[in-house]
Design a protein around this motif. Structure first.
Motif, PDB file in Angstrom:
ATOM      1  N   ARG A  87       5.710 -11.286  19.098  1.00  0.00           N
ATOM      2  CA  ARG A  87       5.770 -10.148  18.192  1.00  0.00           C
ATOM      3  C   ARG A  87       5.588  -8.838  18.956  1.00  0.00           C
ATOM      4  NH1 ARG A  87       6.941 -10.994  12.567  1.00  0.00           N
ATOM      5  NH2 ARG A  87       6.940 -13.252  12.347  1.00  0.00           N
ATOM      6  N   LEU A  88       6.146  -7.754  18.379  1.00  0.00           N
ATOM      7  CA  LEU A  88       6.169  -6.464  19.049  1.00  0.00           C
ATOM      8  C   LEU A  88       5.376  -5.416  18.271  1.00  0.00           C
ATOM      9  CD1 LEU A  88       9.981  -6.440  19.881  1.00  0.00           C
ATOM     10  CD2 LEU A  88       8.110  -6.912  21.484  1.00  0.00           C
ATOM     11  N   ARG A  89       5.031  -4.346  18.983  1.00  0.00           N
ATOM     12  CA  ARG A  89       4.359  -3.201  18.370  1.00  0.00           C
ATOM     13  C   ARG A  89       5.160  -1.941  18.691  1.00  0.00           C
ATOM     14  NH1 ARG A  89       0.079  -3.533  20.956  1.00  0.00           N
ATOM     15  NH2 ARG A  89       0.449  -1.958  22.565  1.00  0.00           N
ATOM     16  N   ILE A  90       5.395  -1.137  17.675  1.00  0.00           N
ATOM     17  CA  ILE A  90       6.058   0.156  17.848  1.00  0.00           C
ATOM     18  C   ILE A  90       5.004   1.251  17.781  1.00  0.00           C
ATOM     19  CG2 ILE A  90       7.705   1.805  16.882  1.00  0.00           C
ATOM     20  CD1 ILE A  90       9.261  -0.559  15.735  1.00  0.00           C
ATOM     21  N   GLU A  91       5.021   2.148  18.751  1.00  0.00           N
ATOM     22  CA  GLU A  91       4.153   3.319  18.737  1.00  0.00           C
ATOM     23  C   GLU A  91       5.052   4.556  18.715  1.00  0.00           C
ATOM     24  OE1 GLU A  91       1.750   3.103  22.190  1.00  0.00           O
ATOM     25  OE2 GLU A  91       0.713   1.273  21.578  1.00  0.00           O
ATOM     26  N   ALA A  92       4.766   5.485  17.808  1.00  0.00           N
ATOM     27  CA  ALA A  92       5.611   6.675  17.687  1.00  0.00           C
ATOM     28  C   ALA A  92       4.763   7.906  17.440  1.00  0.00           C
ATOM     29  CB  ALA A  92       6.623   6.498  16.563  1.00  0.00           C
ATOM     30  N   ASP A  93       5.067   8.987  18.154  1.00  0.00           N
ATOM     31  CA  ASP A  93       4.522  10.311  17.872  1.00  0.00           C
ATOM     32  C   ASP A  93       5.575  11.052  17.066  1.00  0.00           C
ATOM     33  OD1 ASP A  93       2.458   9.532  19.473  1.00  0.00           O
ATOM     34  OD2 ASP A  93       2.940  10.896  21.126  1.00  0.00           O
ATOM     35  N   PHE A  94       5.127  11.762  16.015  1.00  0.00           N
ATOM     36  CA  PHE A  94       6.113  12.454  15.188  1.00  0.00           C
ATOM     37  C   PHE A  94       5.561  13.771  14.664  1.00  0.00           C
ATOM     38  CE2 PHE A  94       3.588  10.187  12.077  1.00  0.00           C
ATOM     39  CZ  PHE A  94       3.618  10.965  10.923  1.00  0.00           C
ATOM     40  N   SER A  95       6.471  14.662  14.330  1.00  0.00           N
ATOM     41  CA  SER A  95       6.131  15.896  13.636  1.00  0.00           C
ATOM     42  C   SER A  95       6.666  15.793  12.212  1.00  0.00           C
ATOM     43  CB  SER A  95       6.726  17.112  14.360  1.00  0.00           C
ATOM     44  OG  SER A  95       8.117  16.955  14.541  1.00  0.00           O
ATOM     45  N   VAL A 125       8.706  -7.236  14.614  1.00  0.00           N
ATOM     46  CA  VAL A 125       7.679  -6.206  14.776  1.00  0.00           C
ATOM     47  C   VAL A 125       6.475  -6.554  13.923  1.00  0.00           C
ATOM     48  CG1 VAL A 125       7.131  -3.762  14.504  1.00  0.00           C
ATOM     49  CG2 VAL A 125       9.401  -4.455  15.298  1.00  0.00           C
ATOM     50  N   GLU A 126       5.324  -6.602  14.559  1.00  0.00           N
ATOM     51  CA  GLU A 126       4.086  -6.943  13.872  1.00  0.00           C
ATOM     52  C   GLU A 126       3.367  -5.713  13.345  1.00  0.00           C
ATOM     53  OE1 GLU A 126       0.216  -8.544  15.872  1.00  0.00           O
ATOM     54  OE2 GLU A 126       1.386 -10.279  15.193  1.00  0.00           O
ATOM     55  N   GLU A 127       3.440  -4.596  14.057  1.00  0.00           N
ATOM     56  CA  GLU A 127       2.730  -3.393  13.631  1.00  0.00           C
ATOM     57  C   GLU A 127       3.448  -2.149  14.112  1.00  0.00           C
ATOM     58  OE1 GLU A 127      -1.004  -2.725  16.002  1.00  0.00           O
ATOM     59  OE2 GLU A 127      -0.614  -4.812  16.578  1.00  0.00           O
ATOM     60  N   VAL A 128       3.211  -1.055  13.391  1.00  0.00           N
ATOM     61  CA  VAL A 128       3.745   0.253  13.741  1.00  0.00           C
ATOM     62  C   VAL A 128       2.591   1.243  13.752  1.00  0.00           C
ATOM     63  CG1 VAL A 128       5.331   2.112  13.115  1.00  0.00           C
ATOM     64  CG2 VAL A 128       5.986  -0.275  12.695  1.00  0.00           C
ATOM     65  N   ASP A 129       2.308   1.801  14.916  1.00  0.00           N
ATOM     66  CA  ASP A 129       1.237   2.789  15.062  1.00  0.00           C
ATOM     67  C   ASP A 129       1.865   4.172  15.143  1.00  0.00           C
ATOM     68  OD1 ASP A 129      -0.646   0.768  15.136  1.00  0.00           O
ATOM     69  OD2 ASP A 129      -0.594   0.608  17.319  1.00  0.00           O
ATOM     70  N   LEU A 130       1.414   5.069  14.257  1.00  0.00           N
ATOM     71  CA  LEU A 130       1.989   6.407  14.176  1.00  0.00           C
ATOM     72  C   LEU A 130       0.934   7.460  14.463  1.00  0.00           C
ATOM     73  CD1 LEU A 130       4.108   5.965  10.924  1.00  0.00           C
ATOM     74  CD2 LEU A 130       4.889   5.715  13.283  1.00  0.00           C
ATOM     75  N   ARG A 131       1.368   8.553  15.085  1.00  0.00           N
ATOM     76  CA  ARG A 131       0.466   9.672  15.353  1.00  0.00           C
ATOM     77  C   ARG A 131       1.198  10.981  15.092  1.00  0.00           C
ATOM     78  NH1 ARG A 131      -1.958  10.817  21.306  1.00  0.00           N
ATOM     79  NH2 ARG A 131       0.269  11.215  21.669  1.00  0.00           N
ATOM     80  N   VAL A 132       0.591  11.852  14.281  1.00  0.00           N
ATOM     81  CA  VAL A 132       1.174  13.162  13.999  1.00  0.00           C
ATOM     82  C   VAL A 132       0.830  14.103  15.148  1.00  0.00           C
ATOM     83  CG1 VAL A 132       1.287  15.088  12.394  1.00  0.00           C
ATOM     84  CG2 VAL A 132       0.893  12.783  11.527  1.00  0.00           C
ATOM     85  N   THR A 133       1.866  14.760  15.692  1.00  0.00           N
ATOM     86  CA  THR A 133       1.634  15.667  16.821  1.00  0.00           C
ATOM     87  C   THR A 133       1.893  17.125  16.470  1.00  0.00           C
ATOM     88  OG1 THR A 133       3.907  15.290  17.573  1.00  0.00           O
ATOM     89  CG2 THR A 133       2.170  13.899  18.522  1.00  0.00           C
ATOM     90  N   ASP A 134       2.585  17.393  15.338  1.00  0.00           N
ATOM     91  CA  ASP A 134       2.893  18.777  14.983  1.00  0.00           C
ATOM     92  C   ASP A 134       3.251  18.845  13.506  1.00  0.00           C
ATOM     93  OD1 ASP A 134       3.239  21.470  15.305  1.00  0.00           O
ATOM     94  OD2 ASP A 134       5.228  21.327  16.229  1.00  0.00           O
TER      95      ASP A 134
END
Length: 231
Positions: A87-95, A125-134
């Motif tokens: 299984r995979l993990r997606i990490e994304a930074d987004f505005s 995909v097992e999980e999606v980790d998101l982080r707001v950057t702007d």
């Protein structure tokens, strides 16, 4: 001793290293029985396109194993350095725009990424980790998926001809070497797929076509190096 063509060889070696690094990780498509992989660069292009319209603008995107220690062994040898088929993990930074609640935007982005990963590619995909950057004042404009430039190749043997004839195959490619690389009882086929076809389904069909076309029915692995835009 330095030969006259030494600098040219060094430049070629450096270009090859840059090209390999630009592909990113080699991600498993499907499960251990599928014998198929896709470059992180190709997968990320599809995911970025899918994120358009979610209200988020993806800045950085990374795909990796969720837990490599739990990943099973593939049924066929994968490309050198490929991730195991877990299984995979997606990490994304987004505005995102301030005109919409951030939790709603994050939920829409997560849903878009998960849907595209499963339905357009075949990534587990097992999980999606998101982080707001702007935070943005206006809704971000739609993003077109950026198609990676790949070196295409013409079929040179029965295996290549069989692979190129499978629906959904746009072309054979040579990002990691020849379009068909042969080992003892094993072949690795490198190709680009159409965005109108699920990448995993195309890879499965290619494996079956190549194994049936080549004498002694070798095991076959497939590496997808690009996904073209959908019509």
């Amino acid at each position: 001793m330095t030969t006259a063509d030494g600098p040219h060889r060094a430049d070629g070696w450096a270009a090859a290293v840059r090209e390999r690094l630009g592909l990113g990780r080699l991600l498993p498509l499907g499960g251990p029985e599928d014998g198929s992989w896709i470059t992180e660069r190709a997968a990320a292009g599809v995911l970025r396109e899918a994120a358009s319209g979610s209200g988020a603008s993806v800045e950085k995107l990374r795909i990796d194993s969720a837990d490599a220690s739990r990943a099973p062994e593939p049924v066929v040898p994968g490309p050198p350095g490929a991730l195991p088929p877990g299984r995979l993990r997606i990490e994304a930074d987004f505005s995102a725009t301030v005109r919409r609640p951030l939790p709603a935007t994050a939920d829409a982005l997560r849903a878009a990424l998960l849907s595209a990963a499963a339905q357009r590619l075949g990534l587990l995909v097992e999980e999606v980790d998101l982080r707001v950057t702007d935070l943005l004042e206006e809704e971000p404009p739609p993003e077109a998926g950026a198609e990676a430039k790949v070196r295409t190749a013409e079929p040179e043997d029965l295996a290549g001809t069989a692979a190129a004839g499978v629906p959904g195959v746009v072309s054979l490619t040579r990002a990691l070497g020849g379009p068909v690389q042969a080992g003892v009882g094993h072949l690795q086929v490198e190709l680009a797929t159409s965005g109108d076809h699920r990448a995993l389904d195309v890879a499965r069909a290619v494996r079956a076509a190549v194994a049936g076309a080549v004498e002694d029915r070798p095991t076959v692995a497939v590496l997808v190096t690009a996904v073209t835009e959908r019509n």
